[in-house]
Design a protein around this motif. Structure first.
Motif, PDB file in Angstrom:
ATOM      1  N   GLY A   1       0.509  -1.594  -0.049  1.00  0.00           N
ATOM      2  CA  GLY A   1      -0.724   0.075   0.068  1.00  0.00           C
ATOM      3  C   GLY A   1       0.606   1.495   0.003  1.00  0.00           C
ATOM      4  O   GLY A   1       1.880   1.593   0.859  1.00  0.00           O
ATOM      5  N   PHE A   2       0.715   2.161  -1.234  1.00  0.00           N
ATOM      6  CA  PHE A   2       1.037   3.043  -1.037  1.00  0.00           C
ATOM      7  C   PHE A   2       0.554   4.619  -0.743  1.00  0.00           C
ATOM      8  O   PHE A   2       0.645   5.678  -1.932  1.00  0.00           O
ATOM      9  CB  PHE A   2       2.301   3.182  -2.264  1.00  0.00           C
ATOM     10  CG  PHE A   2       3.968   4.162  -1.928  1.00  0.00           C
ATOM     11  CD1 PHE A   2       4.987   3.412  -1.577  1.00  0.00           C
ATOM     12  CD2 PHE A   2       3.764   5.199  -2.479  1.00  0.00           C
ATOM     13  CE1 PHE A   2       6.262   4.427  -0.879  1.00  0.00           C
ATOM     14  CE2 PHE A   2       4.790   6.058  -2.274  1.00  0.00           C
ATOM     15  CZ  PHE A   2       5.897   5.002  -1.612  1.00  0.00           C
ATOM     16  N   GLY A   3      -0.583   4.493  -0.230  1.00  0.00           N
ATOM     17  CA  GLY A   3      -1.257   6.223  -0.335  1.00  0.00           C
ATOM     18  C   GLY A   3      -0.717   6.705   1.293  1.00  0.00           C
ATOM     19  O   GLY A   3       0.565   6.755   0.872  1.00  0.00           O
TER      20      GLY A   3
ATOM     21  N   PRO B   1       1.954  -4.277   6.307  1.00  0.00           N
ATOM     22  CA  PRO B   1       0.741  -4.438   5.359  1.00  0.00           C
ATOM     23  C   PRO B   1      -0.902  -2.773   5.586  1.00  0.00           C
ATOM     24  O   PRO B   1      -0.837  -2.747   6.537  1.00  0.00           O
ATOM     25  CB  PRO B   1      -0.419  -5.821   5.333  1.00  0.00           C
ATOM     26  CG  PRO B   1      -0.237  -5.574   6.906  1.00  0.00           C
ATOM     27  CD  PRO B   1       1.429  -5.302   7.694  1.00  0.00           C
ATOM     28  N   ALA B   2      -0.078  -1.774   4.823  1.00  0.00           N
ATOM     29  CA  ALA B   2      -1.305  -0.757   4.929  1.00  0.00           C
ATOM     30  C   ALA B   2      -1.900  -0.456   3.682  1.00  0.00           C
ATOM     31  O   ALA B   2      -1.876   0.845   3.436  1.00  0.00           O
ATOM     32  CB  ALA B   2       0.028   0.316   4.476  1.00  0.00           C
ATOM     33  N   ALA B   3      -2.766  -1.655   3.535  1.00  0.00           N
ATOM     34  CA  ALA B   3      -3.803  -1.404   2.216  1.00  0.00           C
ATOM     35  C   ALA B   3      -4.969  -1.662   2.716  1.00  0.00           C
ATOM     36  O   ALA B   3      -6.068  -1.287   2.840  1.00  0.00           O
ATOM     37  CB  ALA B   3      -3.445  -1.806   0.276  1.00  0.00           C
ATOM     38  N   VAL B   4      -5.178  -3.660   2.392  1.00  0.00           N
ATOM     39  CA  VAL B   4      -7.109  -3.178   2.030  1.00  0.00           C
ATOM     40  C   VAL B   4      -6.852  -4.969   3.159  1.00  0.00           C
ATOM     41  O   VAL B   4      -5.908  -4.876   4.007  1.00  0.00           O
ATOM     42  CB  VAL B   4      -7.376  -4.310   1.098  1.00  0.00           C
ATOM     43  CG1 VAL B   4      -7.398  -2.589  -0.089  1.00  0.00           C
ATOM     44  CG2 VAL B   4      -6.299  -5.372   0.548  1.00  0.00           C
ATOM     45  N   GLU B   5      -8.190  -4.984   3.688  1.00  0.00           N
ATOM     46  CA  GLU B   5      -8.284  -6.164   5.049  1.00  0.00           C
ATOM     47  C   GLU B   5      -7.596  -7.932   4.011  1.00  0.00           C
ATOM     48  O   GLU B   5      -7.827  -8.144   2.945  1.00  0.00           O
ATOM     49  CB  GLU B   5      -9.958  -6.479   4.994  1.00  0.00           C
ATOM     50  CG  GLU B   5     -10.505  -5.411   5.605  1.00  0.00           C
ATOM     51  CD  GLU B   5     -11.284  -4.411   4.849  1.00  0.00           C
ATOM     52  OE1 GLU B   5     -12.005  -5.341   3.739  1.00  0.00           O
ATOM     53  OE2 GLU B   5     -11.479  -2.974   5.357  1.00  0.00           O
TER      54      GLU B   5
ATOM     55  N   GLY C   1      -0.670  -1.263   9.535  1.00  0.00           N
ATOM     56  CA  GLY C   1      -1.015  -0.035   8.931  1.00  0.00           C
ATOM     57  C   GLY C   1      -2.280   0.212   8.563  1.00  0.00           C
ATOM     58  O   GLY C   1      -3.239   0.729   8.728  1.00  0.00           O
ATOM     59  N   ALA C   2      -2.806  -1.060   8.472  1.00  0.00           N
ATOM     60  CA  ALA C   2      -4.071  -1.440   7.451  1.00  0.00           C
ATOM     61  C   ALA C   2      -5.373  -1.412   8.594  1.00  0.00           C
ATOM     62  O   ALA C   2      -4.499  -2.321   9.709  1.00  0.00           O
ATOM     63  CB  ALA C   2      -4.390  -2.328   6.308  1.00  0.00           C
ATOM     64  N   ASN C   3      -6.097  -1.415   8.711  1.00  0.00           N
ATOM     65  CA  ASN C   3      -7.303  -2.173   9.063  1.00  0.00           C
ATOM     66  C   ASN C   3      -7.469  -3.925   8.741  1.00  0.00           C
ATOM     67  O   ASN C   3      -7.880  -3.849   7.669  1.00  0.00           O
ATOM     68  CB  ASN C   3      -8.653  -0.480   9.037  1.00  0.00           C
ATOM     69  CG  ASN C   3      -8.814   0.348   9.933  1.00  0.00           C
ATOM     70  OD1 ASN C   3      -7.940   0.160  11.538  1.00  0.00           O
ATOM     71  ND2 ASN C   3      -8.395   0.905   9.390  1.00  0.00           N
TER      72      ASN C   3
END
Ligand code: NAD
Length: 421
Positions: A222-224, A296-300, A319-321
């Motif tokens: 995840g690079f947002g 992990p900083a994107a999706v579930e 980082g993600a939920n």
């Protein structure tokens, strides 16, 4: 869950299963559980907009408020194609435990629209954002439910939300939304807060396990907003970022990636794809490459029963939920080699600084960035210590310890207040 519930799907099931695991640890009687777990209320709306080609498209939107026991509800708004009411409810429930763990006076909420924002023009995105907020006006407010950004939304969307709400009130009500641009009542440090918080907690985890961050390696999915800020902050601490990915591409280089030029590429084009022909990698394989820190900083649900045994890191910083499924948790329980920083702790920096933004907006008294960051670090530090301590004293995983603290605080307030909230 009752058979007639509108809350269904794998993400809701996951939040529910996590809750029942800690409810067992906490000996919460079965008859009290639905009152704590089930969301207080939900609003589902249809949002029609004119497309640029003259046609009319209708998008489904939702807002779930989990509980009203500790104050107004608070939570982000997600624009993504697969948004459904079960996912939004799960995210609202996680927000409740997260706010309670951080000691914030909020219940959890979450909202979303089932749309791919990248498929809309800027005018269409503005029309949809404004229409969604207009439908939400009876349901939200600065002392009722305060919105914030999440996946697929940003400061600009928050400015449209705030402006639409304010137009209908006939005055500026900036506190109805957090994550606004600084020049429209936002706070310095909010945009970076979640990623900075992730990096702060990684430093604390590294101290705890004796890992020197200078020269340590990291992989970020995840690079947002969250992933890019965490990446840049870690790199500034001497961490060698060897892998990054987003929805469009994954890059891997064991010698280290040039994260500043990756960030500049994403700022210009909106995605990692097209950055370079070298270093392209399989996105799923990236998660199981050897590294010290995996973010992990994107999706579930990206760490599941298939890859949890294979991930090869010392710190898993969520980082993600909801990136880790309960099945993966069962595997990680038996992997003491991995220090897990669970999502409701790891990404709490966002809601903590959103709280600061709300407080500053209500008082119309604004802080400088060092005050914001100092308070953020102190709040995270307190939660980090509480989670690690409880995990040790009760022999719980970090996730179960973090959830136990959050759930117990909500339960205690509910028992004192009564059935209403
Ligand atoms: P964002 O929209 O800014 O970025 C999302 C990133 O994830 C993008 O780089 C996108 O390309 C990538 N992505 C999407 N689908 C993917 C996939 N299938 N595989 C790999 N990458 C994929 O969103 P964000 O605000 O950075 O949010 C990311 C996560 O962090 C979400 O789980 C969100 O709920 C959570 N979170 C965000 C905040 C916040 O303040 N923004 C706070 C707490 C938690």
């Amino acid at each position: 869950m009752q058979a007639s519930s509108v809350y269904t799907g794998p993400v809701f099931e996951m939040a529910s299963r996590q809750f029942h695991t800690v409810a067992d640890h906490l000996d919460i009687p079965v008859h009290e559980r639905a009152r704590i777990l089930m969301p207080k209320r939900v609003l589902a709306v249809s949002c029609p907009i004119h497309r640029d080609d003259g046609s009319v498209a209708v998008y489904q939107g939702y807002r779930v408020q989990h509980h009203l026991t500790l104050g107004p509800t608070k939570g982000g708004t997600r624009f993504a194609p697969n948004v459904d009411v079960g996912e939004v409810a799960a995210l609202a429930i996680w927000m409740s435990w997260k706010c309670a763990l951080a000691g914030l006076p909020y219940g959890g909420a979450k909202g979303g629209i089932a749309v791919d924002p990248r498929a809309l023009s800027k005018r269409e995105l503005e029309a949809l954002s404004r229409r969604y907020m207009q439908e939400m006006i009876p349901f939200v407010g600065p002392h009722t439910d305060v919105m914030a950004p999440d996946m697929g939304t940003n400061e600009q969307v928050m400015a449209w939300f705030m402006d639409t709400y304010s137009m209908y009130q006939g005055k500026t009500v900036s506190e109805v939304v957090t994550g606004k641009p600084v020049d429209t009542g936002g706070t310095v440090g909010r945009r970076e807060a979640t990623g900075r918080g992730v990096a702060y907690l990684i430093r604390r985890a590294a101290d705890t396990i004796g890992l020197n961050l200078d020269g340590a390696t990291a992989i970020v999915q995840g690079f947002g907003n969250v992933g890019s800020v965490a990446t840049l902050t870690l790199a500034a601490s001497g961490v060698r970022v060897i892998g990054v990915s987003d929805h469009s591409a994954a890059y891997y280089d064991p010698k280290g990636l040039d994260v500043r030029s990756l960030d500049a590429h994403v700022a210009k084009t909106g995605a990692l794809a097209g950055y370079s022909k070298e270093g392209l990698f399989d996105a799923a394989e990236l998660l199981v490459q050897k590294c010290d820190i995996l973010v992990p900083a994107a999706v579930e649900r990206v760490i599941d029963e298939h890859n949890a045994g294979k991930i090869d890191c010392r710190i898993l910083a969520e980082g993600a939920n909801g990136p880790t499924t309960p099945e993966a948790d069962d595997i990680l329980r038996n992997r003491p080699d991995i220090f897990v920083i669970p999502d409701i702790l790891c990404n709490a920096g966002g809601v903590i600084v959103s709280y600061f933004e709300w407080v500053q907006g209500l008082q119309q008294l604004f802080w400088d960035e060092s005050e914001v960051n100092d308070r953020l670090n102190r709040t995270l530090e307190k939660s980090f210590q509480e989670v690690v301590r409880l995990s040790k004293t009760r022999g719980l995983t970090h996730r179960d310890a973090a959830l136990s603290i959050g759930v117990e605080r909500v339960l205690s307030a509910k028992r004192k207040r009564g059935l209403f909230p």
